[in-house]
Design a protein around this motif. Structure first.
Motif, PDB file in Angstrom:
ATOM      1  N   LYS A  42      51.721   6.439 -23.510  1.00  0.00           N
ATOM      2  CA  LYS A  42      51.617   6.463 -24.964  1.00  0.00           C
ATOM      3  C   LYS A  42      51.109   7.849 -25.335  1.00  0.00           C
ATOM      4  O   LYS A  42      50.063   8.277 -24.861  1.00  0.00           O
ATOM      5  CB  LYS A  42      50.640   5.401 -25.450  1.00  0.00           C
ATOM      6  N   VAL A  43      51.866   8.563 -26.168  1.00  0.00           N
ATOM      7  CA  VAL A  43      51.533   9.937 -26.522  1.00  0.00           C
ATOM      8  C   VAL A  43      51.322  10.021 -28.031  1.00  0.00           C
ATOM      9  O   VAL A  43      52.154   9.548 -28.803  1.00  0.00           O
ATOM     10  CB  VAL A  43      52.650  10.914 -26.087  1.00  0.00           C
ATOM     11  N   MET A  44      50.188  10.602 -28.430  1.00  0.00           N
ATOM     12  CA  MET A  44      49.891  10.791 -29.845  1.00  0.00           C
ATOM     13  C   MET A  44      49.496  12.247 -30.066  1.00  0.00           C
ATOM     14  O   MET A  44      48.897  12.863 -29.194  1.00  0.00           O
ATOM     15  CB  MET A  44      48.721   9.902 -30.259  1.00  0.00           C
ATOM     16  N   GLY A  45      49.847  12.768 -31.201  1.00  0.00           N
ATOM     17  CA  GLY A  45      49.487  14.156 -31.519  1.00  0.00           C
ATOM     18  C   GLY A  45      49.145  14.308 -32.982  1.00  0.00           C
ATOM     19  O   GLY A  45      49.539  13.502 -33.821  1.00  0.00           O
ATOM     20  N   GLY A  46      48.387  15.326 -33.269  1.00  0.00           N
ATOM     21  CA  GLY A  46      48.021  15.615 -34.639  1.00  0.00           C
ATOM     22  C   GLY A  46      47.772  17.111 -34.790  1.00  0.00           C
ATOM     23  O   GLY A  46      47.459  17.795 -33.815  1.00  0.00           O
ATOM     24  N   SER A  47      47.935  17.598 -35.990  1.00  0.00           N
ATOM     25  CA  SER A  47      47.722  19.029 -36.201  1.00  0.00           C
ATOM     26  C   SER A  47      47.165  19.269 -37.596  1.00  0.00           C
ATOM     27  O   SER A  47      47.204  18.405 -38.458  1.00  0.00           O
ATOM     28  CB  SER A  47      49.032  19.802 -36.040  1.00  0.00           C
ATOM     29  N   GLY A  48      46.664  20.454 -37.764  1.00  0.00           N
ATOM     30  CA  GLY A  48      46.161  20.864 -39.069  1.00  0.00           C
ATOM     31  C   GLY A  48      46.054  22.371 -39.124  1.00  0.00           C
ATOM     32  O   GLY A  48      45.886  23.029 -38.099  1.00  0.00           O
ATOM     33  N   MET A  49      46.177  22.904 -40.296  1.00  0.00           N
ATOM     34  CA  MET A  49      46.025  24.350 -40.468  1.00  0.00           C
ATOM     35  C   MET A  49      45.718  24.649 -41.918  1.00  0.00           C
ATOM     36  O   MET A  49      45.938  23.828 -42.797  1.00  0.00           O
ATOM     37  CB  MET A  49      47.265  25.105 -40.003  1.00  0.00           C
ATOM     38  N   GLY A  50      45.165  25.816 -42.113  1.00  0.00           N
ATOM     39  CA  GLY A  50      44.848  26.235 -43.459  1.00  0.00           C
ATOM     40  C   GLY A  50      44.772  27.751 -43.550  1.00  0.00           C
ATOM     41  O   GLY A  50      44.504  28.432 -42.564  1.00  0.00           O
ATOM     42  N   PHE A  51      45.034  28.241 -44.714  1.00  0.00           N
ATOM     43  CA  PHE A  51      45.005  29.679 -44.972  1.00  0.00           C
ATOM     44  C   PHE A  51      44.345  29.891 -46.327  1.00  0.00           C
ATOM     45  O   PHE A  51      44.404  29.035 -47.189  1.00  0.00           O
ATOM     46  CB  PHE A  51      46.420  30.273 -44.992  1.00  0.00           C
ATOM     47  N   GLY A  52      43.725  31.026 -46.486  1.00  0.00           N
ATOM     48  CA  GLY A  52      43.101  31.295 -47.768  1.00  0.00           C
ATOM     49  C   GLY A  52      42.835  32.769 -47.953  1.00  0.00           C
ATOM     50  O   GLY A  52      42.908  33.570 -47.022  1.00  0.00           O
ATOM     51  N   GLY A  53      42.521  33.108 -49.144  1.00  0.00           N
ATOM     52  CA  GLY A  53      42.183  34.478 -49.496  1.00  0.00           C
ATOM     53  C   GLY A  53      41.385  34.480 -50.782  1.00  0.00           C
ATOM     54  O   GLY A  53      41.374  33.502 -51.517  1.00  0.00           O
ATOM     55  N   ASP A  59      35.715  45.057 -56.880  1.00  0.00           N
ATOM     56  CA  ASP A  59      37.089  45.342 -56.466  1.00  0.00           C
ATOM     57  C   ASP A  59      37.194  45.672 -54.983  1.00  0.00           C
ATOM     58  O   ASP A  59      38.268  45.618 -54.405  1.00  0.00           O
ATOM     59  CB  ASP A  59      37.659  46.510 -57.279  1.00  0.00           C
ATOM     60  N   GLN A  60      36.098  46.037 -54.346  1.00  0.00           N
ATOM     61  CA  GLN A  60      36.135  46.448 -52.944  1.00  0.00           C
ATOM     62  C   GLN A  60      35.943  45.279 -51.989  1.00  0.00           C
ATOM     63  O   GLN A  60      36.017  45.451 -50.780  1.00  0.00           O
ATOM     64  CB  GLN A  60      35.063  47.514 -52.693  1.00  0.00           C
ATOM     65  N   GLU A  61      35.689  44.098 -52.487  1.00  0.00           N
ATOM     66  CA  GLU A  61      35.449  42.934 -51.638  1.00  0.00           C
ATOM     67  C   GLU A  61      36.604  41.944 -51.767  1.00  0.00           C
ATOM     68  O   GLU A  61      36.871  41.435 -52.850  1.00  0.00           O
ATOM     69  CB  GLU A  61      34.145  42.254 -52.027  1.00  0.00           C
ATOM     70  N   SER A  62      37.285  41.719 -50.684  1.00  0.00           N
ATOM     71  CA  SER A  62      38.334  40.703 -50.659  1.00  0.00           C
ATOM     72  C   SER A  62      38.511  40.267 -49.208  1.00  0.00           C
ATOM     73  O   SER A  62      38.062  40.930 -48.276  1.00  0.00           O
ATOM     74  CB  SER A  62      39.652  41.238 -51.226  1.00  0.00           C
TER      75      SER A  62
END
Length: 118
Positions: A42-53, A59-62
């Motif tokens: 029995k094989v189970m899988g899961g994933s997750g990801m995220g990106f941000g900005g 103005d100099q901080e990002s």
């Protein structure tokens, strides 16, 4: 719209595709004499990801960032045994699950005994 993490997404989904195959469920059959054994899991899988900005107060901080991953769990459930033109299912025994269940039953019995003794 192209996302800066596009290569990461492709890498994670490609790895998942390689891992979650039918060969993980049905193992390589092996033969001994006139008997063929086909292991099954029995094989189970899961994933997750995220990106941000985001932008900072000046103005100099990002910054930008992202991450992701996935996990796979596989456990044996049995095997098909082919012998003499007949197929039989042989379930596997999960000793860890049996031991955990036995410990749980024992703990409940000891607790019930202690409460009754009062």
């Amino acid at each position: 719209m192209e996302h800066p993490g596009g290569a990461s997404v492709d890498m994670v989904t490609g790895a998942a595709k390689d891992v979650l195959t039918v060969r993980r469920v049905f193992g390589e059959p092996y033969t001994s004499g006139d008997t063929t054994v086909i292991p099954v899991a029995k094989v189970m899988g899961g994933s997750g990801m995220g990106f941000g900005g985001g932008e900072g107060p000046s103005d100099q901080e990002s910054g930008e960032g992202g991450g992701g991953g996935f996990g796979v769990r596989a456990r044996p459930v049995g095997a098909y045994v082919v012998r003499g033109g007949e197929v039989h299912w042989r379930p596997s025994v999960d000793v860890n699950r049996l031991a955990t269940g036995g410990q749980l039953v024992l703990a409940i019995a000891v607790l019930a005994w202690a409460l009754r003794r009062r």
